[in-house]
Scaffold this motif. Sequence first.
Motif, PDB file in Angstrom:
ATOM      1  N   UNK A 113      12.324  12.202  -7.132  1.00 47.43           N
ATOM      2  CA  UNK A 113      13.981  11.660  -6.635  1.00 47.43           C
ATOM      3  C   UNK A 113      14.195  11.577  -4.974  1.00 47.43           C
ATOM      4  N   UNK A 114      12.953  11.132  -4.518  1.00 46.62           N
ATOM      5  CA  UNK A 114      12.797  11.111  -2.969  1.00 46.62           C
ATOM      6  C   UNK A 114      14.092  10.096  -2.607  1.00 46.62           C
ATOM      7  N   UNK A 115      14.348  10.286  -1.395  1.00 48.69           N
ATOM      8  CA  UNK A 115      15.372   9.460  -0.938  1.00 48.69           C
ATOM      9  C   UNK A 115      15.010   8.526   0.003  1.00 48.69           C
ATOM     10  N   UNK A 116      14.141   8.430   0.804  1.00 46.11           N
ATOM     11  CA  UNK A 116      13.493   7.744   1.789  1.00 46.11           C
ATOM     12  C   UNK A 116      12.110   7.269   1.206  1.00 46.11           C
ATOM     13  N   UNK A 117      11.561   6.047   1.538  1.00 41.14           N
ATOM     14  CA  UNK A 117      10.321   5.390   1.044  1.00 41.14           C
ATOM     15  C   UNK A 117       9.610   5.103   2.181  1.00 41.14           C
ATOM     16  N   UNK A 118       8.119   5.275   2.029  1.00 41.96           N
ATOM     17  CA  UNK A 118       7.219   5.002   3.018  1.00 41.96           C
ATOM     18  C   UNK A 118       6.127   4.151   2.332  1.00 41.96           C
ATOM     19  N   UNK A 119       6.144   2.777   3.150  1.00 42.83           N
ATOM     20  CA  UNK A 119       5.293   1.911   2.644  1.00 42.83           C
ATOM     21  C   UNK A 119       4.063   1.673   3.789  1.00 42.83           C
ATOM     22  N   UNK A 120       2.864   1.722   3.471  1.00 40.82           N
ATOM     23  CA  UNK A 120       1.709   1.801   4.748  1.00 40.82           C
ATOM     24  C   UNK A 120       1.160   0.624   4.802  1.00 40.82           C
ATOM     25  N   UNK A 121       1.519  -0.625   4.067  1.00 43.41           N
ATOM     26  CA  UNK A 121       1.102  -2.040   4.418  1.00 43.41           C
ATOM     27  C   UNK A 121       1.667  -2.825   3.027  1.00 43.41           C
ATOM     28  N   UNK A 122       1.827  -4.100   3.678  1.00 46.24           N
ATOM     29  CA  UNK A 122       2.625  -5.069   3.042  1.00 46.24           C
ATOM     30  C   UNK A 122       1.903  -6.394   3.301  1.00 46.24           C
ATOM     31  N   UNK A 123       1.492  -7.174   2.119  1.00 40.90           N
ATOM     32  CA  UNK A 123       0.847  -8.601   2.235  1.00 40.90           C
ATOM     33  C   UNK A 123       1.529  -9.617   1.551  1.00 40.90           C
ATOM     34  N   UNK A 124       1.645 -10.700   1.834  1.00 40.47           N
ATOM     35  CA  UNK A 124       1.977 -11.899   0.957  1.00 40.47           C
ATOM     36  C   UNK A 124       0.922 -12.780   0.798  1.00 40.47           C
ATOM     37  N   UNK A 125       0.660 -13.423  -0.438  1.00 38.94           N
ATOM     38  CA  UNK A 125      -0.547 -14.168  -0.701  1.00 38.94           C
ATOM     39  C   UNK A 125      -0.001 -15.401  -1.244  1.00 38.94           C
TER      40      UNK A 125
ATOM     41  N   UNK B 182       0.851  -1.237  -0.079  1.00 38.65           N
ATOM     42  CA  UNK B 182       0.186   0.013  -0.054  1.00 38.65           C
ATOM     43  C   UNK B 182       0.949   1.203   0.040  1.00 38.65           C
ATOM     44  N   UNK B 183       0.719   2.086  -1.055  1.00 36.79           N
ATOM     45  CA  UNK B 183       1.465   3.436  -1.144  1.00 36.79           C
ATOM     46  C   UNK B 183       0.511   4.226  -1.638  1.00 36.79           C
ATOM     47  N   UNK B 184       0.819   5.714  -1.297  1.00 30.35           N
ATOM     48  CA  UNK B 184      -0.332   6.742  -1.563  1.00 30.35           C
ATOM     49  C   UNK B 184       0.524   7.905  -2.008  1.00 30.35           C
ATOM     50  N   UNK B 185       0.510   8.256  -3.330  1.00 27.68           N
ATOM     51  CA  UNK B 185       1.469   9.357  -3.649  1.00 27.68           C
ATOM     52  C   UNK B 185       0.740  10.857  -3.068  1.00 27.68           C
ATOM     53  N   UNK B 186      -0.514  10.869  -2.945  1.00 27.25           N
ATOM     54  CA  UNK B 186      -1.045  11.977  -2.409  1.00 27.25           C
ATOM     55  C   UNK B 186      -0.486  12.286  -0.916  1.00 27.25           C
ATOM     56  N   UNK B 187      -0.485  11.442  -0.337  1.00 30.89           N
ATOM     57  CA  UNK B 187      -0.117  11.514   1.124  1.00 30.89           C
ATOM     58  C   UNK B 187       1.522  11.610   1.307  1.00 30.89           C
ATOM     59  N   UNK B 188       1.950  10.857   0.408  1.00 29.56           N
ATOM     60  CA  UNK B 188       3.701  10.579   0.957  1.00 29.56           C
ATOM     61  C   UNK B 188       4.353  11.501  -0.239  1.00 29.56           C
ATOM     62  N   UNK B 189       3.982  11.825  -1.264  1.00 25.26           N
ATOM     63  CA  UNK B 189       4.711  12.524  -2.523  1.00 25.26           C
ATOM     64  C   UNK B 189       5.934  11.934  -2.784  1.00 25.26           C
ATOM     65  N   UNK B 190       7.096  12.437  -2.399  1.00 25.75           N
ATOM     66  CA  UNK B 190       8.523  12.111  -2.934  1.00 25.75           C
ATOM     67  C   UNK B 190       8.876  10.592  -1.884  1.00 25.75           C
ATOM     68  N   UNK B 191       8.207  10.261  -0.982  1.00 25.30           N
ATOM     69  CA  UNK B 191       8.332   9.023  -0.375  1.00 25.30           C
ATOM     70  C   UNK B 191       7.705   7.931  -0.960  1.00 25.30           C
ATOM     71  N   UNK B 192       7.136   8.242  -1.992  1.00 29.71           N
ATOM     72  CA  UNK B 192       6.260   7.058  -2.774  1.00 29.71           C
ATOM     73  C   UNK B 192       7.209   6.462  -3.808  1.00 29.71           C
ATOM     74  N   UNK B 193       7.351   4.926  -3.896  1.00 26.89           N
ATOM     75  CA  UNK B 193       8.220   4.307  -4.458  1.00 26.89           C
ATOM     76  C   UNK B 193       7.503   4.318  -6.082  1.00 26.89           C
ATOM     77  N   UNK B 194       8.501   4.289  -6.954  1.00 24.39           N
ATOM     78  CA  UNK B 194       7.945   4.255  -8.543  1.00 24.39           C
ATOM     79  C   UNK B 194       8.450   2.916  -9.225  1.00 24.39           C
ATOM     80  N   UNK B 195       9.360   2.422  -8.624  1.00 26.26           N
ATOM     81  CA  UNK B 195      10.030   1.126  -9.061  1.00 26.26           C
ATOM     82  C   UNK B 195      10.055  -0.008  -7.822  1.00 26.26           C
TER      83      UNK B 195
END
Length: 170
Positions: free
Chosen positions: A129-141, A65-78
Motif C-alpha cells: 500500500x505504498x503511496x509514491x512510486x519509484x521507477x529505475x528505467x523506462x524504455x519504448x521499443x 525497471x523496478x526492484x522490490x528489494x531496493x524500493x519495497x513499498x515504492x514498487x508498483x504492483x499494477x
Amino acid sequence: MANTSKLPDISRIPFWTVSSSKQGLGVSNLADNNTDTYWQSDGQQPHTVTVKFRSRHQIHTISFYADIDKDESYTPCKVRILTGTIPYDLQLIKDLDLETEPRGWVDLPLDESVMAHLVQIEFPLNYENGRDVRIRGLRLWGPPPNHHRFKSEMILPYTTPEFLMYESLR
C-alpha cells in the motif's frame, strides 16, 4: 530485457513528462541507463509517465525497471497503458497486475503493435500500500525492422515491400 534484443529503442524520440516528482528524482532519471538512479513520484495515485511523439509512432513493447528489494513499498504492483492522440482521448490498451514481485526489467509487450501520438504509463497501486512510486528505467521499443502490418488507413491491404514503399508521402 529478454524479448527486446532485436527491437529498435525509440525512447529518445518523444518528449517525456511525469505526473509529479520529488526534487532531484525527476523524469531525466528514467532514461539515463543507470538503474541506481530513479524517478520518484510525489503526489496522489495514480502516478503517470506521459510520452508525446511529434508524429504517430509504432510501439511494440514497453519495458520498465523496478526492484522490490531496493524500493519495497515504492514498487508498483499494477500497470496500465493508455494510448491516444491527445490527453483527452486516451484509451486503455493494457491493464496488468504484476504476477511476481519485480526485480529488474519488466517487459510489457502490446497485443498488436500500437500506432500512437501519446502513450501514458500509469502506476495506480504499489506493494505494501505504498503511496509514491519509484521507477529505475523506462524504455519504448518499436517493431522489428522487417515487421509490416496492415494499417487501417490503407485503402487496399497490400503488404509487399514494393507496395509499402509508397504507403506515405514525404
